[in-house]
Design a protein around this motif. Sequence first.
Motif, short mmCIF file in Angstrom:
data_model
loop_
_atom_site.label_atom_id
_atom_site.label_comp_id
_atom_site.label_asym_id
_atom_site.label_seq_id
_atom_site.Cartn_x
_atom_site.Cartn_y
_atom_site.Cartn_z
N ASP A 102 27.05 39.86 -65.65
CA ASP A 102 26.53 40.72 -66.71
C ASP A 102 26.13 39.90 -67.93
O ASP A 102 25.11 40.18 -68.58
N THR A 103 26.95 38.91 -68.27
CA THR A 103 26.62 38.04 -69.40
C THR A 103 25.33 37.27 -69.12
O THR A 103 24.47 37.14 -70.00
N ALA A 104 25.18 36.79 -67.89
CA ALA A 104 23.96 36.07 -67.52
C ALA A 104 22.74 36.97 -67.63
O ALA A 104 21.67 36.54 -68.08
N SER A 105 22.88 38.22 -67.24
CA SER A 105 21.77 39.17 -67.33
C SER A 105 21.36 39.40 -68.77
O SER A 105 20.17 39.41 -69.11
N LEU A 106 22.34 39.58 -69.66
CA LEU A 106 22.03 39.77 -71.07
C LEU A 106 21.37 38.53 -71.67
O LEU A 106 20.37 38.62 -72.39
N LEU A 107 21.90 37.35 -71.36
CA LEU A 107 21.34 36.11 -71.90
C LEU A 107 19.94 35.85 -71.35
O LEU A 107 19.10 35.25 -72.04
N SER A 108 19.67 36.30 -70.14
CA SER A 108 18.33 36.15 -69.59
C SER A 108 17.31 36.90 -70.44
O SER A 108 16.17 36.44 -70.61
N THR A 109 17.72 38.03 -71.01
CA THR A 109 16.84 38.76 -71.92
C THR A 109 16.54 37.94 -73.16
O THR A 109 15.40 37.88 -73.63
N VAL A 110 17.56 37.30 -73.72
CA VAL A 110 17.37 36.45 -74.89
C VAL A 110 16.46 35.27 -74.56
O VAL A 110 15.62 34.86 -75.37
N LEU A 111 16.60 34.75 -73.36
CA LEU A 111 15.90 33.54 -72.96
C LEU A 111 14.57 33.83 -72.25
O LEU A 111 14.08 33.02 -71.46
N ASP A 112 14.00 34.99 -72.58
CA ASP A 112 12.68 35.34 -72.05
C ASP A 112 12.64 35.26 -70.52
O ASP A 112 11.65 34.80 -69.92
N GLY A 113 13.72 35.68 -69.86
CA GLY A 113 13.74 35.74 -68.41
C GLY A 113 14.12 34.47 -67.70
O GLY A 113 14.06 34.40 -66.47
N ASP A 114 14.54 33.44 -68.44
CA ASP A 114 14.95 32.18 -67.81
C ASP A 114 16.35 32.37 -67.23
O ASP A 114 17.37 32.09 -67.87
N SER A 115 16.42 32.81 -65.98
CA SER A 115 17.70 33.14 -65.37
C SER A 115 18.53 31.89 -65.07
O SER A 115 19.77 31.96 -65.05
N THR A 116 17.88 30.76 -64.83
CA THR A 116 18.62 29.53 -64.53
C THR A 116 19.44 29.10 -65.74
O THR A 116 20.65 28.84 -65.64
N ALA A 117 18.80 29.02 -66.91
CA ALA A 117 19.51 28.64 -68.13
C ALA A 117 20.57 29.68 -68.49
O ALA A 117 21.67 29.33 -68.91
N ALA A 118 20.24 30.95 -68.31
CA ALA A 118 21.20 32.02 -68.62
C ALA A 118 22.44 31.90 -67.75
O ALA A 118 23.57 32.09 -68.23
N SER A 119 22.27 31.55 -66.49
CA SER A 119 23.41 31.40 -65.60
C SER A 119 24.28 30.22 -65.99
O SER A 119 25.52 30.29 -65.93
N LEU A 120 23.65 29.11 -66.42
CA LEU A 120 24.41 27.95 -66.87
C LEU A 120 25.27 28.29 -68.08
O LEU A 120 26.45 27.93 -68.17
N LEU A 121 24.69 29.02 -69.02
CA LEU A 121 25.44 29.41 -70.22
C LEU A 121 26.55 30.38 -69.88
O LEU A 121 27.68 30.26 -70.36
N ALA A 122 26.26 31.36 -69.04
CA ALA A 122 27.28 32.35 -68.67
C ALA A 122 28.44 31.68 -67.96
O ALA A 122 29.61 32.04 -68.18
N ARG A 123 28.14 30.69 -67.13
CA ARG A 123 29.21 29.97 -66.43
C ARG A 123 30.11 29.25 -67.43
O ARG A 123 31.34 29.28 -67.31
N ALA A 124 29.51 28.61 -68.44
CA ALA A 124 30.30 27.91 -69.45
C ALA A 124 31.15 28.88 -70.27
O ALA A 124 32.29 28.58 -70.63
N ILE A 125 30.61 30.06 -70.53
CA ILE A 125 31.32 31.06 -71.32
C ILE A 125 32.53 31.61 -70.56
O ILE A 125 33.60 31.83 -71.14
N HIS A 126 32.38 31.82 -69.26
CA HIS A 126 33.43 32.48 -68.47
C HIS A 126 34.36 31.52 -67.75
O HIS A 126 35.34 31.95 -67.15
#
Length: 377
Positions: A102-126
């Motif tokens: 869910d965090t990766a999905s939200l961050l993907s919105t911030v990152l203009d759909g860049d799901s790869t970067a969003a997943s990296l950040l979500a992994r670090a957060i969790h």
Amino acid sequence: MADLLKCLLRVAEKAANVARVCRQEAPLFQLLVQEKTGADKNKKFVQDFKTLADVIIQEMIRHDVGAQFPEMVGFIHGEESNKFENGLGESVVVTVCPSEADTASLLSTVLDGDSTAASLLARAIHQDPASICTDADHLSIPLQPSQLGIWIDPIDATSQYIEGKEEELQQGVLCPSGLHCALVLIGVYLRGSGEPVMGVINQPFNHKSPDSSGWRGQHFWGVSCDGLALCSVSPPKPGSGSGSGSDLSVVLSSSEKPSVKKALSSICHPDKLMYASGAGFKILCVIQGLADVYVLSEGSTFKWDSCAPHVLLKALGGGVVDLNKTLESGVNQAELTYHQPNTGHAGADRWANSGGLIAYRDRDQLSKLLTVLKGNI
């Protein structure tokens, strides 16, 4: 209190991991920067940036601490707004969701759909970091979480973080700029009195690993309450920051007033008037003995800058005082407090250290400084 300290060390290391992950995505990094405007802008700088890393780190700390200590929810304060504007002009409220997906999905919105970067950040957060030794697992102080508040500076010295200059640190030498100036600061204070009682500092970019696996950091902590003074940093040896003779060493902002520099030159050798980036880093230099004192005559720092390192200095026998109030009323009455906003101000200025400050380890050195600064501010 031991559980709270361990929690803060853990979330600070998670924060450092997020900061490192953001910098590793170099082509993306420039897209993560948004200039602050209006009441949230620090007037000291022509440009004052917040990054997505700032917002993520702050909200992650708020989420994790609040989950373990629900009595503190509502009293965990940070520098940043959690609203972030993506490249499409959409305003997104950044929060930490219950799951990594869910965090990766939200961050993907911030990152203009860049799901790869969003997943990296979500992994670090969790992802929890490895266990961190505090040497204070059995620490006991008669305080309750309901008595405490927290100030977070998710990435102090953001400009140095954005610029990303890599400097090699030398033992015992103050290096004035670079990635190492960027710090994660978490300070705990008493809601009733505003006294700072626990602080954690994480330096995400202390050195590069010999195996080329990237940056490694280090952390510092302190507790000062009810006569208990513990600090992970050993007290500097006498004279370690002052060079030869009786000269003091002082760290300043490069924009410090000429009148202050002139007054200090009467008790400091020219080589011992030093300059560095980041309020938190300058106080850390005093903690580590790389400088004797940090002097700032302007009200350009904030509660989130000073709360965490203030505790470490207290534990070492020093402190952080309001410069103007101390000049007016004396050494014993003007230690900074963290619970009340400045009246008549809006935005970030409500929490500014508006009277300037002096961070010190030795009260005699503080008295010496006040003597030469009186009438020159």
